[in-house]
Write a protein that holds these residues in place. Structure first.
Motif, PDB file in Angstrom:
ATOM      1  N   LEU A 178       0.870  -1.171   0.000  1.00  0.00           N
ATOM      2  CA  LEU A 178       0.000   0.000   0.000  1.00  0.00           C
ATOM      3  C   LEU A 178       0.911   1.227   0.000  1.00  0.00           C
ATOM      4  N   PRO A 179       1.005   1.942  -1.125  1.00  0.00           N
ATOM      5  CA  PRO A 179       1.901   3.096  -1.193  1.00  0.00           C
ATOM      6  C   PRO A 179       1.420   4.248  -0.309  1.00  0.00           C
ATOM      7  N   GLU A 180       2.361   5.098   0.093  1.00  0.00           N
ATOM      8  CA  GLU A 180       2.005   6.326   0.802  1.00  0.00           C
ATOM      9  C   GLU A 180       1.114   7.170  -0.097  1.00  0.00           C
ATOM     10  N   SER A 181       0.209   7.900   0.486  1.00  0.00           N
ATOM     11  CA  SER A 181      -0.656   8.795  -0.277  1.00  0.00           C
ATOM     12  C   SER A 181       0.191   9.826  -1.023  1.00  0.00           C
ATOM     13  N   GLY A 182      -0.111  10.014  -2.292  1.00  0.00           N
ATOM     14  CA  GLY A 182       0.598  11.004  -3.098  1.00  0.00           C
ATOM     15  C   GLY A 182       1.905  10.527  -3.702  1.00  0.00           C
ATOM     16  N   THR A 183       2.241   9.245  -3.525  1.00  0.00           N
ATOM     17  CA  THR A 183       3.468   8.711  -4.113  1.00  0.00           C
ATOM     18  C   THR A 183       3.123   7.779  -5.272  1.00  0.00           C
ATOM     19  N   VAL A 184       4.109   7.523  -6.089  1.00  0.00           N
ATOM     20  CA  VAL A 184       3.937   6.633  -7.236  1.00  0.00           C
ATOM     21  C   VAL A 184       4.508   5.266  -6.889  1.00  0.00           C
ATOM     22  N   PHE A 185       3.747   4.227  -7.158  1.00  0.00           N
ATOM     23  CA  PHE A 185       4.205   2.854  -6.930  1.00  0.00           C
ATOM     24  C   PHE A 185       5.289   2.536  -7.947  1.00  0.00           C
ATOM     25  N   ASN A 186       6.452   2.088  -7.462  1.00  0.00           N
ATOM     26  CA  ASN A 186       7.570   1.767  -8.343  1.00  0.00           C
ATOM     27  C   ASN A 186       8.152   0.434  -7.903  1.00  0.00           C
ATOM     28  N   ILE A 193       2.986  -6.439  -5.467  1.00  0.00           N
ATOM     29  CA  ILE A 193       1.720  -6.023  -6.062  1.00  0.00           C
ATOM     30  C   ILE A 193       1.151  -4.843  -5.285  1.00  0.00           C
ATOM     31  N   GLU A 194       0.760  -3.816  -6.003  1.00  0.00           N
ATOM     32  CA  GLU A 194       0.151  -2.633  -5.386  1.00  0.00           C
ATOM     33  C   GLU A 194      -1.307  -2.916  -5.030  1.00  0.00           C
ATOM     34  N   VAL A 195      -1.701  -2.495  -3.825  1.00  0.00           N
ATOM     35  CA  VAL A 195      -3.094  -2.615  -3.391  1.00  0.00           C
ATOM     36  C   VAL A 195      -3.585  -1.243  -2.921  1.00  0.00           C
TER      37      VAL A 195
END
Length: 76
Positions: free
Chosen positions: A23-31, A53-55
């Motif tokens: 779960l990425p931080e809010s406002g960041t791009v999953f990389n 995997i991004e959720v």
């Protein structure tokens, strides 16, 4: 990364695999590549997840434990 859950999943071809649900931080791009690079610098190769995997969030049991997404089989 705001939160992560790592599970062991069985693949019929590859056998047991580590899956990181991120779960990425809010406002960041999953990389995924950047996450994998950071993990390789800190962990032994066998401990780096096979898939990252991004959720959008996690469900929790009534005791507060996170559960893997119900669609997890779709990704394997």
């Amino acid at each position: 990364i705001a939160d992560v859950l790592v599970t062991g999943e069985t693949d019929t071809i590859k056998g047991q695999q580590l899956i990181a649900w991120v779960l990425p931080e809010s406002g960041t791009v999953f990389n995924e590549a950047a996450i994998r690079d950071q993990l390789r610098m800190r962990l032994a190769g066998i401990k780096v997840p096979d898939k990252i995997i991004e959720v959008q969030g996690f469900s929790e049991t009534y005791t507060g434990k996170k559960t893997s997404p119900p669609s997890s089989r779709f990704w394997l």
